[in-house]
Design a protein around this motif. Sequence first.
Motif, PDB file in Angstrom:
ATOM      1  N   ALA A 158      -2.906  75.365  66.571  1.00 28.40           N
ATOM      2  CA  ALA A 158      -3.895  74.282  66.611  1.00 28.40           C
ATOM      3  C   ALA A 158      -4.175  73.915  68.055  1.00 28.40           C
ATOM      4  O   ALA A 158      -5.328  73.780  68.474  1.00 28.40           O
ATOM      5  N   GLY A 159      -3.104  73.751  68.836  1.00 23.67           N
ATOM      6  CA  GLY A 159      -3.278  73.360  70.235  1.00 23.67           C
ATOM      7  C   GLY A 159      -4.001  74.425  71.030  1.00 23.67           C
ATOM      8  O   GLY A 159      -4.905  74.127  71.811  1.00 23.67           O
ATOM      9  N   TRP A 160      -3.631  75.675  70.798  1.00 26.40           N
ATOM     10  CA  TRP A 160      -4.242  76.746  71.599  1.00 26.40           C
ATOM     11  C   TRP A 160      -5.701  76.956  71.219  1.00 26.40           C
ATOM     12  O   TRP A 160      -6.582  77.070  72.077  1.00 26.40           O
ATOM     13  N   LEU A 169      -1.475  71.441  76.099  1.00 31.51           N
ATOM     14  CA  LEU A 169      -0.235  70.868  76.635  1.00 31.51           C
ATOM     15  C   LEU A 169       0.660  70.404  75.501  1.00 31.51           C
ATOM     16  O   LEU A 169       1.872  70.649  75.501  1.00 31.51           O
ATOM     17  N   GLY A 170       0.054  69.740  74.513  1.00 30.69           N
ATOM     18  CA  GLY A 170       0.832  69.269  73.372  1.00 30.69           C
ATOM     19  C   GLY A 170       1.485  70.429  72.649  1.00 30.69           C
ATOM     20  O   GLY A 170       2.662  70.372  72.274  1.00 30.69           O
ATOM     21  N   ALA A 171       0.727  71.520  72.485  1.00 32.01           N
ATOM     22  CA  ALA A 171       1.245  72.679  71.748  1.00 32.01           C
ATOM     23  C   ALA A 171       2.390  73.332  72.505  1.00 32.01           C
ATOM     24  O   ALA A 171       3.398  73.712  71.913  1.00 32.01           O
ATOM     25  N   GLU A 256      -8.503  67.649  69.054  1.00 36.34           N
ATOM     26  CA  GLU A 256      -9.847  68.142  68.739  1.00 36.34           C
ATOM     27  C   GLU A 256     -10.108  68.241  67.246  1.00 36.34           C
ATOM     28  O   GLU A 256     -11.149  68.728  66.829  1.00 36.34           O
ATOM     29  N   TYR A 257      -9.149  67.839  66.442  1.00 40.08           N
ATOM     30  CA  TYR A 257      -9.335  67.983  65.002  1.00 40.08           C
ATOM     31  C   TYR A 257      -9.911  66.724  64.399  1.00 40.08           C
ATOM     32  O   TYR A 257      -9.624  65.622  64.853  1.00 40.08           O
ATOM     33  N   SER A 258     -10.728  66.912  63.362  1.00 35.34           N
ATOM     34  CA  SER A 258     -11.293  65.755  62.686  1.00 35.34           C
ATOM     35  C   SER A 258     -11.380  66.066  61.196  1.00 35.34           C
ATOM     36  O   SER A 258     -11.092  67.181  60.759  1.00 35.34           O
TER      37      SER A 258
END
Lengths: 405, 191
Positions: A158-160, A169-171, A256-258
């Motif tokens: 998801a992060g990438w 960064l979170g991933a 970036e997810y919604s």
Amino acid sequence: MTILAIDPLLDGDLLWTPIIIVALKVLVIFVVGLVGTMFMVWFERKMIAGMQNRVGPNKAGPFGMLQTLADGMKLIFKEGFVPDRADSLVYRLAPFLAFVPAFLVWSVLPLGGDFRDGNGGVVTWFGEETRVQLADPPVGILLVLALSSIAVYGIMLAGWSSGSKYPLLGAVRATAQMVSYEAALGLSLAAVLLAAGTLSTSGIVGAQSSLSDWHIVATGVLPFVIFMIAATAELNRPPFDLVEAEQELVGGFNTEYSAFRFALFFLAEFMNVITMSAVIVTLFLGGPQPIRFGDTTLDIPLINNGLEGTIWFLLKVFVFLYVYVWLRGTLPRLRYDQLMDFGWKVLIPVSLGWFLLLAALRVGDGQDWNAVAVTAVSLGVFAVSYLLFAAATRASERNREGATS
Amino acid sequence: MTLVVFVLASIMVLGGGVGVVIMRNPVHAALSLVLTLFGVAVHFVAMEAHFLAAVQVIVYAGAIVVLFLFVLMLLGVDKVENLRIEPLAVQRPLAAVMGMALVGLIVAAVIDTRDAVLTGVGGGIDVAANTALAEEVGGHDANIRQLSDNLFSQYVFAFELTSVLLVVAVAATVLMTRKLPDRPDDGGGGE
């Protein structure tokens, strides 16, 4: 056909009743999982609100219990868009990779059943003998470990795939953290397996018939504490929630997810809390076993033993759900280097040492060695290894300082 | 049923394998590798090697490929590369030769042992149909017991030597990535 689970239900020819029972089990687990997650979100918001002197959700339904439902509906009907720079296939795949493992763990946990008097959790439904768990594969608890190591893919991809720097960064944080704490998780789990002598989840529960057999006592509390801490880190819950540290990373890997995809992450996260609580209860607190000291059993009257197992299981899980909320309300977030130091330099050596001590005691038990002597020798070995370890850490610190100056 | 499982798992393994080779994005290639590893795990389960299947998923899919991806992301090489640029000229022909050699080796091994493997019901790997054997090896922990028996008796030296090898590898990695204070350049970095 032993590819299927070893369940007395599935012995012999496949008839309609067993198939319907299995289908019902799947349905019940799915529905209870979803409703439980809804409850957990509400429970956490309400509890945190109480701890912070706020009211919390109070508009939708009695005590605001339907708030999660309302939020979920809103998310489902929102437009889900894919960012321009996202890798569209992986971006769409990632939420499901996070969500599916969270559900699959439920298939191997005994959710009830009668484990008393060597019954092994077998209950009779509609004239068929079965277990109150979807599957009882020979590797049972390893499946839980495998799924928790698969769960990292959801967050990482998801992060990438978002194509944006904060999610990445979170991933990266999530991956490093989850891989690091998985080792401590596995080592404390090994202590339980040593005590239970089996990998199957129903076997592990079956081995904990009285309070002194509960693995939290039988393995000497320490593996339980380490498992609990490592599980919190695996769940990315406070105080280990650097993955979604809002102050630093906007929202973390899911920035970036919604809409529906975000809802899936949210669901997976809260469901994982329930799942991990259930795993801890199964491993350390006897799962559906009633509380029993010596020969007296704390029996709930008027309810048959099979159903009573489920009640005990739920009660125990509730304790851990509350503890997780409590931890979130109490502890501040760790700094990243503290997190890594704690995982690698404290949790892993301590759980490894404790595991070796338990193993030595067990070998000594078979060989008629003196338990006190075994413990003393082991502690001596640990002291020497600790001194070596401390010397190594000091040397590395000196080198690092030398390199930076 | 066994055939269906075999075909599906084989499709996963082969599809993943082809994906690793033809995907242009390294992250997609790594994900194809995960698919292959899962297919192999399914094969293990179908052959009653439950423990190996679990370890396959935990170690390979859960740790090794995660590290691959981690390095890909951390070093920022997760972009589609131009495949026309070739830093090592002999690399591709050599890879083709090695690949053909490997295929030839496997085919030769299969042909050589085609009479040795029992493929009938109740023989070889299909223990489910042989009740006496299934009784013996089909127990809940038979798998792991047998594995540990082998590991800690017959192969104990190989096992311990492997652990020494791992420690040496870890120590070497630490040494290579260490920035020594007395060296004027920045020491270089291993990955």
